[in-house]
Design a protein around this motif. Sequence first.
Motif, PDB file in Angstrom:
ATOM      1  N   SER A 120       0.836  -1.205   0.000  1.00 52.83           N
ATOM      2  CA  SER A 120       0.000   0.000   0.000  1.00 52.83           C
ATOM      3  C   SER A 120       0.870   1.254   0.000  1.00 52.83           C
ATOM      4  O   SER A 120       0.490   2.287  -0.553  1.00 52.83           O
ATOM      5  CB  SER A 120      -0.941   0.009   1.212  1.00 52.83           C
ATOM      6  N   LEU A 121       2.054   1.152   0.606  1.00 53.80           N
ATOM      7  CA  LEU A 121       2.981   2.281   0.622  1.00 53.80           C
ATOM      8  C   LEU A 121       3.744   2.411  -0.688  1.00 53.80           C
ATOM      9  O   LEU A 121       4.131   3.508  -1.086  1.00 53.80           O
ATOM     10  CB  LEU A 121       3.972   2.126   1.779  1.00 53.80           C
ATOM     11  N   ASP A 122       3.987   1.281  -1.339  1.00 53.83           N
ATOM     12  CA  ASP A 122       4.679   1.284  -2.631  1.00 53.83           C
ATOM     13  C   ASP A 122       4.031   0.222  -3.513  1.00 53.83           C
ATOM     14  O   ASP A 122       4.378  -0.956  -3.442  1.00 53.83           O
ATOM     15  CB  ASP A 122       6.170   0.997  -2.450  1.00 53.83           C
ATOM     16  N   SER A 123       3.097   0.649  -4.336  1.00 50.98           N
ATOM     17  CA  SER A 123       2.340  -0.292  -5.167  1.00 50.98           C
ATOM     18  C   SER A 123       3.191  -0.933  -6.257  1.00 50.98           C
ATOM     19  O   SER A 123       2.763  -1.886  -6.903  1.00 50.98           O
ATOM     20  CB  SER A 123       1.145   0.421  -5.810  1.00 50.98           C
ATOM     21  N   LYS A 124       4.420  -0.424  -6.462  1.00 48.97           N
ATOM     22  CA  LYS A 124       5.315  -0.987  -7.476  1.00 48.97           C
ATOM     23  C   LYS A 124       6.385  -1.896  -6.864  1.00 48.97           C
ATOM     24  O   LYS A 124       7.354  -2.255  -7.527  1.00 48.97           O
ATOM     25  CB  LYS A 124       5.982   0.140  -8.265  1.00 48.97           C
ATOM     26  N   TYR A 125       6.182  -2.278  -5.623  1.00 55.50           N
ATOM     27  CA  TYR A 125       7.141  -3.094  -4.877  1.00 55.50           C
ATOM     28  C   TYR A 125       6.902  -4.570  -5.215  1.00 55.50           C
ATOM     29  O   TYR A 125       6.207  -5.288  -4.503  1.00 55.50           O
ATOM     30  CB  TYR A 125       6.949  -2.823  -3.391  1.00 55.50           C
ATOM     31  N   ALA A 126       7.511  -5.032  -6.291  1.00 54.40           N
ATOM     32  CA  ALA A 126       7.261  -6.387  -6.801  1.00 54.40           C
ATOM     33  C   ALA A 126       7.605  -7.472  -5.785  1.00 54.40           C
ATOM     34  O   ALA A 126       6.874  -8.461  -5.640  1.00 54.40           O
ATOM     35  CB  ALA A 126       8.054  -6.607  -8.088  1.00 54.40           C
ATOM     36  N   LEU A 127       8.708  -7.303  -5.082  1.00 51.24           N
ATOM     37  CA  LEU A 127       9.130  -8.312  -4.110  1.00 51.24           C
ATOM     38  C   LEU A 127       8.106  -8.462  -2.989  1.00 51.24           C
ATOM     39  O   LEU A 127       7.846  -9.569  -2.509  1.00 51.24           O
ATOM     40  CB  LEU A 127      10.497  -7.928  -3.541  1.00 51.24           C
ATOM     41  N   LYS A 155      -3.115 -15.367  -6.095  1.00 53.66           N
ATOM     42  CA  LYS A 155      -2.815 -15.372  -7.526  1.00 53.66           C
ATOM     43  C   LYS A 155      -2.738 -13.953  -8.073  1.00 53.66           C
ATOM     44  O   LYS A 155      -1.851 -13.624  -8.871  1.00 53.66           O
ATOM     45  CB  LYS A 155      -3.868 -16.178  -8.286  1.00 53.66           C
ATOM     46  N   GLU A 156      -3.645 -13.093  -7.637  1.00 49.80           N
ATOM     47  CA  GLU A 156      -3.632 -11.704  -8.096  1.00 49.80           C
ATOM     48  C   GLU A 156      -2.348 -10.997  -7.660  1.00 49.80           C
ATOM     49  O   GLU A 156      -1.762 -10.219  -8.427  1.00 49.80           O
ATOM     50  CB  GLU A 156      -4.859 -10.966  -7.553  1.00 49.80           C
ATOM     51  N   ALA A 157      -1.904 -11.266  -6.432  1.00 54.22           N
ATOM     52  CA  ALA A 157      -0.667 -10.655  -5.936  1.00 54.22           C
ATOM     53  C   ALA A 157       0.539 -11.140  -6.732  1.00 54.22           C
ATOM     54  O   ALA A 157       1.429 -10.358  -7.088  1.00 54.22           O
ATOM     55  CB  ALA A 157      -0.485 -10.964  -4.452  1.00 54.22           C
ATOM     56  N   ALA A 158       0.573 -12.442  -7.029  1.00 59.76           N
ATOM     57  CA  ALA A 158       1.681 -13.000  -7.811  1.00 59.76           C
ATOM     58  C   ALA A 158       1.703 -12.410  -9.219  1.00 59.76           C
ATOM     59  O   ALA A 158       2.771 -12.078  -9.757  1.00 59.76           O
ATOM     60  CB  ALA A 158       1.558 -14.518  -7.875  1.00 59.76           C
ATOM     61  N   GLN A 159       0.530 -12.266  -9.821  1.00 58.30           N
ATOM     62  CA  GLN A 159       0.451 -11.680 -11.160  1.00 58.30           C
ATOM     63  C   GLN A 159       0.888 -10.215 -11.147  1.00 58.30           C
ATOM     64  O   GLN A 159       1.528  -9.746 -12.091  1.00 58.30           O
ATOM     65  CB  GLN A 159      -0.971 -11.820 -11.699  1.00 58.30           C
ATOM     66  N   SER A 160       0.559  -9.506 -10.077  1.00 56.13           N
ATOM     67  CA  SER A 160       1.003  -8.112  -9.942  1.00 56.13           C
ATOM     68  C   SER A 160       2.521  -8.043  -9.866  1.00 56.13           C
ATOM     69  O   SER A 160       3.150  -7.173 -10.482  1.00 56.13           O
ATOM     70  CB  SER A 160       0.393  -7.483  -8.684  1.00 56.13           C
ATOM     71  N   ALA A 161       3.111  -8.970  -9.118  1.00 59.11           N
ATOM     72  CA  ALA A 161       4.570  -8.994  -8.977  1.00 59.11           C
ATOM     73  C   ALA A 161       5.246  -9.225 -10.323  1.00 59.11           C
ATOM     74  O   ALA A 161       6.222  -8.551 -10.669  1.00 59.11           O
ATOM     75  CB  ALA A 161       4.976 -10.080  -7.984  1.00 59.11           C
ATOM     76  N   ALA A 163       3.967  -8.679 -13.319  1.00 61.70           N
ATOM     77  CA  ALA A 163       3.718  -7.535 -14.199  1.00 61.70           C
ATOM     78  C   ALA A 163       4.710  -6.409 -13.916  1.00 61.70           C
ATOM     79  O   ALA A 163       5.156  -5.708 -14.827  1.00 61.70           O
ATOM     80  CB  ALA A 163       2.286  -7.042 -14.016  1.00 61.70           C
ATOM     81  N   LEU A 164       5.068  -6.257 -12.645  1.00 62.22           N
ATOM     82  CA  LEU A 164       6.008  -5.204 -12.254  1.00 62.22           C
ATOM     83  C   LEU A 164       7.453  -5.579 -12.561  1.00 62.22           C
ATOM     84  O   LEU A 164       8.260  -4.725 -12.930  1.00 62.22           O
ATOM     85  CB  LEU A 164       5.862  -4.913 -10.759  1.00 62.22           C
ATOM     86  N   ASP A 165       7.785  -6.869 -12.383  1.00 54.62           N
ATOM     87  CA  ASP A 165       9.164  -7.311 -12.591  1.00 54.62           C
ATOM     88  C   ASP A 165       9.182  -8.762 -13.074  1.00 54.62           C
ATOM     89  O   ASP A 165       9.245  -9.693 -12.265  1.00 54.62           O
ATOM     90  CB  ASP A 165       9.963  -7.180 -11.296  1.00 54.62           C
ATOM     91  N   GLU A 198      15.392 -20.914 -13.532  1.00 53.10           N
ATOM     92  CA  GLU A 198      16.273 -20.345 -14.550  1.00 53.10           C
ATOM     93  C   GLU A 198      16.734 -18.943 -14.153  1.00 53.10           C
ATOM     94  O   GLU A 198      17.890 -18.569 -14.357  1.00 53.10           O
ATOM     95  CB  GLU A 198      15.544 -20.289 -15.892  1.00 53.10           C
ATOM     96  N   LEU A 199      15.817 -18.178 -13.552  1.00 50.54           N
ATOM     97  CA  LEU A 199      16.150 -16.819 -13.132  1.00 50.54           C
ATOM     98  C   LEU A 199      17.051 -16.800 -11.902  1.00 50.54           C
ATOM     99  O   LEU A 199      17.898 -15.917 -11.752  1.00 50.54           O
ATOM    100  CB  LEU A 199      14.863 -16.042 -12.830  1.00 50.54           C
ATOM    101  N   LYS A 200      16.848 -17.788 -11.022  1.00 54.10           N
ATOM    102  CA  LYS A 200      17.604 -17.820  -9.766  1.00 54.10           C
ATOM    103  C   LYS A 200      17.938 -19.268  -9.433  1.00 54.10           C
ATOM    104  O   LYS A 200      17.248 -19.907  -8.633  1.00 54.10           O
ATOM    105  CB  LYS A 200      16.770 -17.180  -8.649  1.00 54.10           C
ATOM    106  N   PRO A 201      18.989 -19.807 -10.039  1.00 56.46           N
ATOM    107  CA  PRO A 201      19.321 -21.227  -9.870  1.00 56.46           C
ATOM    108  C   PRO A 201      19.620 -21.629  -8.436  1.00 56.46           C
ATOM    109  O   PRO A 201      19.439 -22.780  -8.067  1.00 56.46           O
ATOM    110  CB  PRO A 201      20.559 -21.409 -10.756  1.00 56.46           C
ATOM    111  N   ARG A 202      20.111 -20.689  -7.613  1.00 51.20           N
ATOM    112  CA  ARG A 202      20.487 -21.040  -6.243  1.00 51.20           C
ATOM    113  C   ARG A 202      19.444 -20.554  -5.262  1.00 51.20           C
ATOM    114  O   ARG A 202      18.852 -19.531  -5.460  1.00 51.20           O
ATOM    115  CB  ARG A 202      21.843 -20.430  -5.892  1.00 51.20           C
TER     116      ARG A 202
END
Length: 202
Positions: A120-127, A155-161, A163-165, A198-202
């Motif tokens: 809510s403080l940062d709507s673009k905070y993908a993490l 699911k909506e939160a994951a899709q938002s993440a 979409a942002l990154d 693939e993005l984060k093997p470890r």
Amino acid sequence: MDLHAVGQQLNVRTILEGSIRRSGDRLRVTAQLVNAEDGYHLWSERYDREMKDMFAIQEEIAKSIAQRLEVTLDSERQPLFRAGTDNLEAFKFYTQGRSLFFQRGLRLLPAVEYLKKAVSLDSKYALAWAALADAYNMVVFYGLARPETCLRQAKEAAQSAIALDPSLAEAHTALAMSYLIYDWDGSNAEKEFLCSLELKPR
């Protein structure tokens, strides 16, 4: 703490220890790099900064450790520390929520609330969106909330993440879990899990 045992358990040769003390808007961060085998202190440093410099401190610590270990990192192209937000309050709520999330049980409920405050403080905070998706899924797993509501929100939160990154591995893992336990879609879940690896093997 038996650092030798910790090193063996984690299969690492060096361990980073640290502490953070806060007084008003001032921070004191103490960090030390220790050889897990014999407890020898390879490097230590103390940082006295203002709260607004918190992200810079973490980047500075990462660079110092890389130099001490003689690791070559192209920090000019990509920061060693990735906060995901410039909003200190959002970051604080994210870390509090994530800490509670890993403690599981009833602490998952306040974890959701902290993570909701972060986005809510940062709507673009993908993490934070990805972490919120994880928390929603987990409260259902523990039987702490109604699945028909929380699984959709996860699911909506994951899709938002994503979409942002789209390069955020945690977001793809969260969406994979939603495909698996909300949609019962094993095929897409597998694709998202593989994308995350693939993005984060470890």
